[in-house]
Design a protein around this motif. Structure first.
Motif, PDB file in Angstrom:
ATOM      1  N   UNK A 122       0.811  -1.211   0.000  1.00 53.74           N
ATOM      2  CA  UNK A 122       0.000   0.000   0.000  1.00 53.74           C
ATOM      3  C   UNK A 122       0.850   1.269   0.000  1.00 53.74           C
ATOM      4  N   UNK A 123       2.100   1.163  -0.424  1.00 53.06           N
ATOM      5  CA  UNK A 123       3.052   2.269  -0.637  1.00 53.06           C
ATOM      6  C   UNK A 123       3.571   2.877   0.665  1.00 53.06           C
ATOM      7  N   UNK A 124       3.295   2.293   1.805  1.00 51.98           N
ATOM      8  CA  UNK A 124       3.706   2.880   3.082  1.00 51.98           C
ATOM      9  C   UNK A 124       4.811   2.084   3.747  1.00 51.98           C
ATOM     10  N   UNK A 125       5.682   2.811   4.453  1.00 48.70           N
ATOM     11  CA  UNK A 125       6.586   2.202   5.413  1.00 48.70           C
ATOM     12  C   UNK A 125       6.005   2.445   6.797  1.00 48.70           C
ATOM     13  N   UNK A 126       5.990   1.416   7.639  1.00 48.76           N
ATOM     14  CA  UNK A 126       5.417   1.550   8.969  1.00 48.76           C
ATOM     15  C   UNK A 126       6.477   1.262  10.022  1.00 48.76           C
ATOM     16  N   UNK A 127       6.419   2.045  11.089  1.00 51.53           N
ATOM     17  CA  UNK A 127       7.374   1.937  12.186  1.00 51.53           C
ATOM     18  C   UNK A 127       6.661   1.324  13.390  1.00 51.53           C
ATOM     19  N   UNK A 128       7.250   0.242  13.944  1.00 49.54           N
ATOM     20  CA  UNK A 128       6.661  -0.468  15.070  1.00 49.54           C
ATOM     21  C   UNK A 128       7.681  -0.579  16.196  1.00 49.54           C
ATOM     22  N   UNK A 129       7.170  -0.736  17.405  1.00 53.64           N
ATOM     23  CA  UNK A 129       8.042  -1.047  18.540  1.00 53.64           C
ATOM     24  C   UNK A 129       8.327  -2.542  18.540  1.00 53.64           C
ATOM     25  N   UNK A 130       9.563  -2.921  18.828  1.00 57.51           N
ATOM     26  CA  UNK A 130       9.901  -4.346  18.890  1.00 57.51           C
ATOM     27  C   UNK A 130       9.216  -5.017  20.075  1.00 57.51           C
ATOM     28  N   UNK A 131       9.016  -4.262  21.171  1.00 53.63           N
ATOM     29  CA  UNK A 131       8.247  -4.750  22.318  1.00 53.63           C
ATOM     30  C   UNK A 131       7.005  -3.879  22.420  1.00 53.63           C
ATOM     31  N   UNK A 132       5.851  -4.505  22.252  1.00 51.31           N
ATOM     32  CA  UNK A 132       4.613  -3.751  22.056  1.00 51.31           C
ATOM     33  C   UNK A 132       4.285  -2.829  23.220  1.00 51.31           C
TER      34      UNK A 132
END
Length: 452
Positions: free
Chosen positions: A353-363
């Motif tokens: 969907x053309x996006x880069x998403x940033x996540x926490x490794x520990x939620x």
């Protein structure tokens, strides 16, 4: 005459940063603390529930590409910079902290299929379906500090033409060589316009290539004929070959145990192998319900992240059979590439969907500055959960995840199919002559043969 006086410092019996709270000294004698187990169990239960309450893994999206994000690359020397390439030939350098584009590298006429950065971070190598390999000069520190894109060059440092499309590229961890995957595996030098070496084993195209982090001359590759190959640059011929039942889309070496690597496979599983022993997998990592497209190890070597065609990102322990965490959003489509950040705190995913998403490794990890008392409290809660993780109530809370309905239904169907196959094998074995049917574990069953 002697007089003994008790002298105490105020710091010894008051808590830090607050002189009005008295420190409580506990007596840990089991005879005096008969309810210790019950109290700790309740604390473990509360810690597991609090983790679920504060689990907010999604940080933000980086929007800018106008086509699907096909590949990413980290800069080893700069923590908050990441490169991404898309299907329309656009290459961007992102500032993760501010979630914005700081530089663009135009030039590819087709989809960008591979990106990698040199060890010193000064050179970016890209390849694509337009049969070209391009080298870019990237002063990342200058670009990030100045905040404008005038410091980056819009023209590549060098362009190498090939006869076939390139599907992957990877740079040596220490050295000036990089490898491209296409109709064959080509080894290039920064200062030469032709490959210094080429390896070909079979007729199908190579779709993934990775250099070993511990041995610079060793690299692994996977091909569309379902094979995994090991190459040694010190000899003129390939070293070993393994043929599986389904295709391997990506490979990642464990940076802390360089003899082990994990392969992301089309059959929804990941397989960890020891490069010295190919007759069976060390571990099978399950849980995805569609093909696993990409994989990347954490710098600590204890975890790896996978992106799948089922529109989810999962985090696995390096020796765990099931995922520790699953990330998804309503708008995220098929995930083509994933990366762990260089400090192992974040995960970046690129999707259709053309996006880069940033996540926490520990939620449920707390971002920002943590006071010493808070840090000790977090460590205490983690120790409690680890101690009581086998008890049913704590185990149920820790393992529970809310999933989108299509993924949940697909997981249920997949478990039904696996159970039916297991039951069928058991009945066939029960109604056959003793010893005529040998049931192999999945670690061996997914391998067709090993070619020396």
């Amino acid at each position: 005459m002697k007089v003994k006086v008790i002298s105490r410092s105020t710091d010894e019996f008051t808590r830090e940063r607050s002189q009005d709270l008295q420190r409580v000294f506990h007596n840990f004698d089991p005879n005096l603390r008969t309810q210790e187990k019950a109290v700790e169990y309740q604390r473990a239960l509360n810690a597991a529930k609090l983790d679920k309450i504060f689990a907010r893994p999604f940080i933000g999206a980086m929007d800018g590409h106008i086509d699907a994000v096909s590949c990413m690359a980290k800069n080893p020397n700069y923590l908050k910079g990441i490169f991404s390439g898309s299907m329309d030939g656009d290459i961007r350098l992102w500032d993760i902290a501010n979630r914005r584009t700081v530089c663009r590298f135009p030039g590819h006429q087709g989809a960008v299929r591979g990106l990698t950065a040199s060890t010193d971070g000064s050179t970016l190598v890209s390849c694509g379906t337009d049969c070209t390999v391009r080298l870019w000069n990237v002063p990342v520190a200058t670009i990030m500090e100045s905040g404008n894109s005038s410091a980056c060059s819009s023209e590549p440092q060098a362009v190498y033409m090939g006869e076939n499309a390139y599907w992957a590229v990877d740079h040596q961890w220490s050295g000036d060589l990089f490898a491209t995957a296409g109709a064959q595996v080509d080894i290039w030098n920064h200062n030469r316009s032709q490959p210094v070496n080429s390896f070909k084993w079979g007729t199908d195209s190579v779709i993934s290539v990775r250099f070993n982090p511990g041995e610079p001359n060793l690299l692994a590759a996977s091909a569309s004929d379902r094979s995994i190959m090991l190459y040694d640059l010190r000899v003129s011929s390939p070293a070993r070959k393994l043929i599986m039942r389904t295709k391997t889309n990506s490979i990642s070496w464990n940076p802390m145990e360089p003899m082990n690597f994990t392969a992301a496979n089309e059959d929804c599983n990941c397989y960890s192998y020891d490069a010295r022993k190919f007759d069976e997998a060390k571990c099978v990592h399950k849980d995805h319900v569609s093909a696993v497209m990409d994989i990347d190890f954490s710098p600590t070597g204890r975890e790896f992240v996978t992106g799948s065609y089922d529109r989810t990102v999962r985090i696995f322990q390096y020796n765990g059979g099931h995922s520790r965490e699953i990330y998804h959003t309503k708008r995220m489509q098929r995930v083509f590439c994933v990366k762990f950040s260089c400090d192992a705190s974040y995960v970046i995913s690129g999707s259709d969907d053309t996006n880069l998403r940033l996540w926490k490794a520990k939620a449920s990890e707390q971002l920002g500055i943590i006071l010493p008392r808070e840090q000790r409290r977090h460590e205490y809660n983690e120790a409690l959960k680890k101690r009581y993780k086998h008890l049913p109530e704590v185990k149920r809370i820790v393992r529970h995840r809310h999933l989108p309905k299509p993924i949940y239904k697909a997981g249920v169907l997949r478990r039904v199919m696996i159970e039916a196959e297991r039951r069928k094998d058991h009945r066939r074995k029960a109604h056959s002559a003793p010893g005529s049917i040998v049931t192999e574990p999945m670690r061996k069953r997914r391998i067709i043969k090993e070619v020396e």
